[in-house]
Design a protein around this motif. Structure first.
Motif, mmCIF file in Angstrom:
data_model
loop_
_atom_site.group_PDB
_atom_site.id
_atom_site.type_symbol
_atom_site.label_atom_id
_atom_site.label_comp_id
_atom_site.label_asym_id
_atom_site.label_seq_id
_atom_site.Cartn_x
_atom_site.Cartn_y
_atom_site.Cartn_z
ATOM 1 N N ILE A 174 25.183 106.301 -5.849
ATOM 2 C CA ILE A 174 23.960 106.569 -5.454
ATOM 3 C C ILE A 174 23.115 106.423 -6.845
ATOM 4 N N LYS A 175 23.639 106.685 -7.762
ATOM 5 C CA LYS A 175 22.974 106.475 -9.118
ATOM 6 C C LYS A 175 22.831 104.792 -9.405
ATOM 7 N N GLN A 176 23.891 104.234 -9.266
ATOM 8 C CA GLN A 176 23.946 102.528 -9.472
ATOM 9 C C GLN A 176 22.940 101.904 -8.346
ATOM 10 N N ILE A 177 22.932 102.157 -7.270
ATOM 11 C CA ILE A 177 22.223 101.564 -6.136
ATOM 12 C C ILE A 177 20.674 101.528 -6.353
ATOM 13 N N PRO A 178 20.102 100.444 -6.658
ATOM 14 C CA PRO A 178 18.426 100.831 -6.522
ATOM 15 C C PRO A 178 17.969 101.300 -5.432
ATOM 16 N N VAL A 226 31.409 96.665 -5.578
ATOM 17 C CA VAL A 226 31.187 96.390 -4.545
ATOM 18 C C VAL A 226 29.835 96.375 -3.691
ATOM 19 N N ALA A 227 29.373 97.560 -3.839
ATOM 20 C CA ALA A 227 27.999 97.677 -3.415
ATOM 21 C C ALA A 227 26.966 96.973 -4.138
ATOM 22 N N MET A 228 27.102 96.794 -5.376
ATOM 23 C CA MET A 228 26.060 95.772 -5.937
ATOM 24 C C MET A 228 26.263 94.328 -5.408
ATOM 25 N N GLU A 229 27.352 93.892 -4.839
ATOM 26 C CA GLU A 229 27.526 92.637 -4.164
ATOM 27 C C GLU A 229 26.569 92.752 -2.768
ATOM 28 N N ILE A 276 35.703 93.681 2.322
ATOM 29 C CA ILE A 276 35.964 92.545 3.419
ATOM 30 C C ILE A 276 34.651 92.575 4.245
ATOM 31 N N THR A 277 34.265 93.644 4.535
ATOM 32 C CA THR A 277 32.900 93.882 5.086
ATOM 33 C C THR A 277 31.928 93.089 4.562
ATOM 34 N N ILE A 278 31.747 93.424 3.292
ATOM 35 C CA ILE A 278 30.383 92.746 2.730
ATOM 36 C C ILE A 278 30.636 91.478 2.598
#
Length: 260
Positions: free
Chosen positions: A193-197, A166-169, A142-144
């Motif tokens: 951490i591994k997935q976030i560029p 959700v982070a990828m959004e 909901i924050t993003i």
């Protein structure tokens, strides 16, 4: 690209906290000094984005900025669970967010109240053309979604604990994510951490909380530990992490003094 001796940017710490009242000068000294054998070229932390949690800290962070203008960058704001009044918005960024953990927001009414305040604060950030420094706990999606709905383009989600999807959004929206030394003892954060560029990651300590050891006061000097951890998780060098995260911080927080 940041210079080889650029130093770290701690994008979210609480240097005005009472835990530092007795030995702040010593903490500052350790902050400036080299803190890692793994990252031998760096010369300590060069910028502390000092986040307030309540209005009573505003004057304190102003005085710290005056005393350490080459180190401290004030971040005025109110923690989502602090019941404070109006605030001085003369800052380089704003600390706001949502905290939907059951012990803080057990009812839907309380969550709606937080969301109402959050939305108003986001409007202030747009009016002042300032990035936002976001606390989000048990409310990642909901924050993003709210950030995107409100047209926010410059945001840091500190100590992000949501799902990678959700982070990828947030990544797609251009947002940044920062992690404190506590991730070194939380294997679940490794996948995130591994997935976030790397181009969307910043460093923080959240000191005096979230250090490498539970129940031990955290300090900004420990930022090198999270740098090393991110490097390990991503299979790259600490040098690459410090370069990228410092550049990311400077791109996001454009009003902090550029590092020499």
């Amino acid at each position: 690209m940041a210079s080889m001796d650029c130093g770290f940017v701690d994008c979210h710490c609480h240097i005005t906290a009472c835990e530092f009242a007795e030995d702040l000068e010593d903490v500052i000294k350790r902050t400036r000094e080299s803190t890692s054998d793994v990252v031998p070229f760096q010369a300590g932390v060069k910028t502390l984005i000092s986040v307030t949690e309540e209005a009573s800290e505003f004057e304190r962070v102003i005085q710290l900025f005056k005393g350490y203008p080459d180190l401290v960058a004030p971040c005025f704001g109110i923690h989502p669970v602090q019941g404070c009044g109006s605030q001085d918005q003369r800052s380089v960024k704003i600390q706001i967010g949502l905290d939907f953990t059951p012990w803080y927001a057990p009812t839907s009414q309380e969550r709606e109240e937080q969301l109402t305040v959050f939305t108003k604060q986001l409007q202030i950030s747009k009016d002042l053309d300032l990035p936002v420094n976001i606390h989000s706990r048990s409310a990642a999606k909901i924050t993003i979604a709210t950030l995107k709905e409100q047209g926010i383009t410059c945001a840091l989600l500190h100590n992000f604990a949501g799902k990678p999807s959700v982070a990828m959004e947030g990544v797609q929206a251009g947002y940044f994510f920062s992690f404190p030394p506590a991730v070194c003892r939380n294997e679940q954060k490794a996948k995130l951490i591994k997935q976030i560029p790397l181009e969307h990651i910043c460093l923080e300590t959240d000191s005096p909380a979230l250090g490498p050891e539970k129940y031990v006061r955290n300090e900004p000097k420990n930022i090198s530990l999270v740098c090393e951890y991110i490097a390990h998780v991503k299979g790259i060098t600490p040098e690459m992490v410090i370069h990228a995260t410092t550049d990311n911080a400077l791109r996001l927080f454009t009003k902090i003094k550029r590092l020499e």
